[in-house]
Scaffold this motif. Structure first.
Motif: not given
Lengths: 199, 608
Positions: A76-84, B171-178, B379-386
């Protein structure tokens, strides 16, 4: 990899290294107290010192003679990571097992790296000029904003308001390119995207 | 027979109808009758004595009773709907995050223009897109220094501490407006922290929230700069059109502390923030045009308890919060908070538990809708911009901007009330009208009138000038349907008129006529004689009449309309005296009759 305290050496090599190198503890295992033997003049036998490696890069990967590594990552975690990461999910169980074992090896690597003591250190974000002079040069003060301040005017005599004069873009090169040239699908001046059914 | 017209009234009642005189027959509404019958515990076998009461009296009593019932029910209905008793038990807490578009020429980290200019085809979709905005591989961001100015002014206006060094994060996320797959923001180190916003009752804060104090202080946790996303429009069922013009436009995000306790206060906070940002030229596009958006975080807790123990940035003891995103009008803010508060109270009173989720609101809805639950949490996986170096802000710049900051609306309002004796309502109106141009005109006029008349304090004539600038000029603008930009009256001309009026050289009526005259003339100096000339040529100077002349004029008018005289003298309709005054002013020569004296004369003549 240099041990924590490096006494003077005949080659004078260690003295030319910057101080920070000395400050960082590079060993992953505690330094061997008995390792450094000196002769009567206080010199070290370098050959002898370097004959026994104290660390190998192979420690970063799981040893091959053990079982295929399990990392405790569930399917389940693997799929979550792949989705992210917007990566495609595995097609079958064999591919999933392969992904999990690769992930386990990668996590082993990360755990080994995390054993380094980095207490009180700021992570390196990029290679920049971190000296005081560099910071002064990067500072945005009146000098840097002078051109922008000149693009403003005061409106009104008794009730004075600041107004930015429109269109003062400092002569930035207007990149003449066609954004829509990269479009896979377009409709007029727009990019076209297929999404989920609205509502 | 009358019973044919009464379809559902019981038969014995029809007999009651026959008792009444023909002219008073009315069709009673069955419900009144039925209710009356039920309330009186009447059965079909009514004693004959009941039928003898006249129908009209019954109907009247019934109507009165129904009205009294409705009034009582109305009061309890409002308490039943959750206004009073539920709120005595449950306390609302709201925190607001506002995203406002900065007033800049260029985008945050790319060189494309942020505004539409008339010169080029900037109005077309996808015409203001830099390569980095379209996320072409290999492109790099570069911080555009000009965007710092309005952002700093906003931070200073809210009293924030400007941080010397701040960072840029992804701030990472996938969307077509970004297109880049991440938004550049300042998550770890915002450029301004710890400000505050001060409100009072005149901003719309209910008295309960003020808790007896003069002012309400809402803390501002931080202000950070970030990028805006592209614009998408839905065409057809699942097709979207993307316009990257807006991608990368700089925004500031203003985050308040959860110290707001009512929906009206929340709307007042958003209004106030918009007004302050506009006054320092930081964000000039308002909420109704999409330049400002608000996200609110709503939680409730039982009064006196500490909720579920949540805390946010130092404010602790709160309930579980939910977030409502993308509210785009003040009314939406208020309505959405009310709906969400009611929903949360209902859930908690039924024994349920609030989940921390993201909800949405549409105009005209009665409840917020769920957008995303905890399991869909991103999960936005914040990280400093390099790619971007840290932002280093010089203290000299901050000092300069602080010293040259325009007067904030609160201070302006106070000054107008203190120094110029304007009412609160007039002061507020004057500040808001015409982007401050009307206020500037007012100030110029007051100063020049004061100088001309050599009055020491401006408070004396401030109110009069305020009336003329707001109401007289405003009236002329509406009548002739012009905007303030087209106004040709200069402050000097208004000064001349008001000086003449103040020195009683002309009457108020004549002054208004002069204003209307000058209002319509061409702006060319040849077409605009000065006020003195106009008075001369129109023979408008006040030539005060003697007591006898007033009496003669009054008697003439009274003779012409004896009915009106009778109305005042015999029927005691004192208001009609003013009609006489109006007639005297109209019939007298222009600029001669003063209304106060005319009135006094009429009253003397009437009173006898």
């Amino acid at each position: 990899m240099l041990p924590r305290s490096v006494p003077k050496c005949a080659s004078g090599f260690t003295r030319s290294l910057p101080a920070r190198v000395h400050a960082r503890p590079f060993t992953t295992s505690p330094p061997r107290r008995d390792a450094i033997e000196r002769d009567a003049n206080g010199h070290i036998d370098i050959e002898k010192l370097l004959s026994n490696p104290s660390w190998s890069v192979t420690s970063l990967l799981p040893s091959k003679d053990h079982q295929p590594p399990t990392s405790g990552v569930s399917s389940k975690q693997l799929h979550h990571l792949l989705r992210l990461s917007a990566l495609p999910p595995p097609k079958n169980a064999a591919e999933e097992a392969q992904m999990l074992s690769t992930l386990a090896a990668q996590l082993h690597f990360v755990k080994e790296i995390q054993k380094v003591d980095t207490a009180g250190m700021e992570p390196l974000r990029s290679l920049r000029d971190e000296t005081a002079q560099g910071e002064r040069e990067a500072e945005l003060g009146m000098e840097a904003l002078k051109g922008v301040l000149e693009q403003e005017e005061i409106r009104g005599t008794h009730h004075r308001r600041i107004r930015r004069k429109p269109g003062g873009r400092d002569g930035e090169e207007c990149e003449k390119w066609d954004p829509l040239g990269t479009a896979g699908r377009r409709m007029g001046r727009y990019f076209v995207v297929e999404g989920e059914k609205a509502g | 027979m009358q019973s044919s017209t009464i379809r559902t009234a019981p038969s014995h009642f029809a007999r009651a109808l026959q008792c009444t005189s023909p002219g008073l027959i009315r069709c009673p509404r069955p419900c009144i009758v039925a209710k009356w019958l039920q309330s009186r515990n009447l059965t079909t076998a009514t004693p004959a004595a009941q039928e003898a009461i006249p129908l009209r009296k019954h109907l009247k009593d019934e109507a009165k009773r129904k009205k009294a019932d409705a009034k009582r029910d109305g009061n309890t209905a409002s308490t039943k709907s959750g206004a009073d008793p539920r709120l005595e038990k449950w306390e609302l807490t709201v925190g607001i995050e506002i995203h406002a578009e900065l007033n800049t020429a260029c985008k945050l980290v790319s060189s494309a223009p942020a505004e539409v200019l008339e010169t080029d085809n900037g109005g077309m979709a996808n015409s203001r897109v830099a390569m980095f905005d379209a996320a072409l591989p290999g492109t790099q961001p570069q911080f555009q220094v000009a965007t710092l100015l309005p952002a700093l002014r906003a931070a200073i206006a809210f009293g924030c501490e400007v941080q010397r060094k701040s960072g840029w994060d992804r701030k990472h996320y996938f969307h077509w407006d970004q297109p880049n797959g991440y938004q550049i923001t300042q998550y770890y180190q915002p450029f301004a922290k710890d400000g505050c916003l001060v409100l009072d009752a005149s901003d719309g804060v209910p008295a309960l929230d003020m808790q007896g104090a003069d002012r309400l202080r809402i803390g501002i946790k931080q202000i950070q700069m970030e990028q805006d996303t592209a614009k998408t429009t839905n065409v057809g069922s699942s097709t979207y059109h993307v316009d990257l013009n807006r991608a990368g436009v700089p925004l500031i995000e203003i985050i308040t502390l959860p110290q707001i306790h009512s929906p009206q206060t929340a709307a007042a906070v958003v209004r106030k923030i918009q007004a302050v940002l506009k006054s320092v030229d930081s964000c000039v596009i308002g909420m109704e045009l999409g330049g400002l958006r608000a996200d609110v975080n709503v939680s409730v807790r039982e009064r006196g308890t500490s909720g579920v123990g949540s805390s946010y940035s130092g404010v602790s003891g709160l309930g579980q919060r939910t977030e409502i995103k993308n509210l785009s009008s003040f009314k939406a803010v208020e309505d959405a908070i009310i709906a969400e508060r009611d929903r949360q109270i209902t859930v908690l009173e039924a024994g349920g538990v609030i989940e921390g989720e993201t909800r949405g609101w549409t105009l005209g809805a009665t409840e917020t809708t769920r957008l995303r639950g905890k399991e869909g949490e991103v999960d936005y996986r914040y990280m400093p911009d390099a790619d971007l170096p840290p932002l280093v802000i010089g203290q000299d710049l901050v000092k300069h901007l602080t010293s040259t900051l325009p007067t904030l609306p609160d201070q302006l309002q106070q000054d107008l009330q203190d120094e110029y004796n304007l009412s609160l309502k007039d002061a507020k109106t004057l500040i808001d009208l015409d982007n401050g141009d009307r206020l500037d005109f007012f100030l110029r006029t007051v100063h020049s009138v004061t100088a001309e008349l050599s009055i020491s304090s401006q408070a004396q004539i401030g109110k009069m000038v305020g009336n003329w600038v707001l109401h007289e000029l405003g009236g002329l603008l509406t009548t002739h349907q012009r905007s303030w930009d087209d106004v040709r009256i200069t402050a000097d001309e208004l000064r001349d008129i008001l000086v003449c009026l103040h020195q009683k050289r002309i009457t108020t009526r004549v002054a208004k006529q002069l204003l209307a005259d000058l209002f319509q003339r061409e702006p060319a100096p040849a077409a605009r004689p000065c006020v003195e000339q106009l008075i001369e040529t129109g023979n408008l100077r006040l030539r005060p009449l003697s007591e006898e002349e007033y009496r003669d004029l009054a008697r003439r008018i009274m003779d012409e309309s004896p009915e009106m005289v009778k109305a005042v003298r015999e029927k005691g309709q004192k208001g009609k005296v003013m009609w006489f005054v109006g007639q005297m002013v109209r019939q007298g020569e222009e600029g001669t009759v003063e209304p106060e004296q005319a009135r006094a004369t009429i009253e003397r003549l009437m009173g006898g």
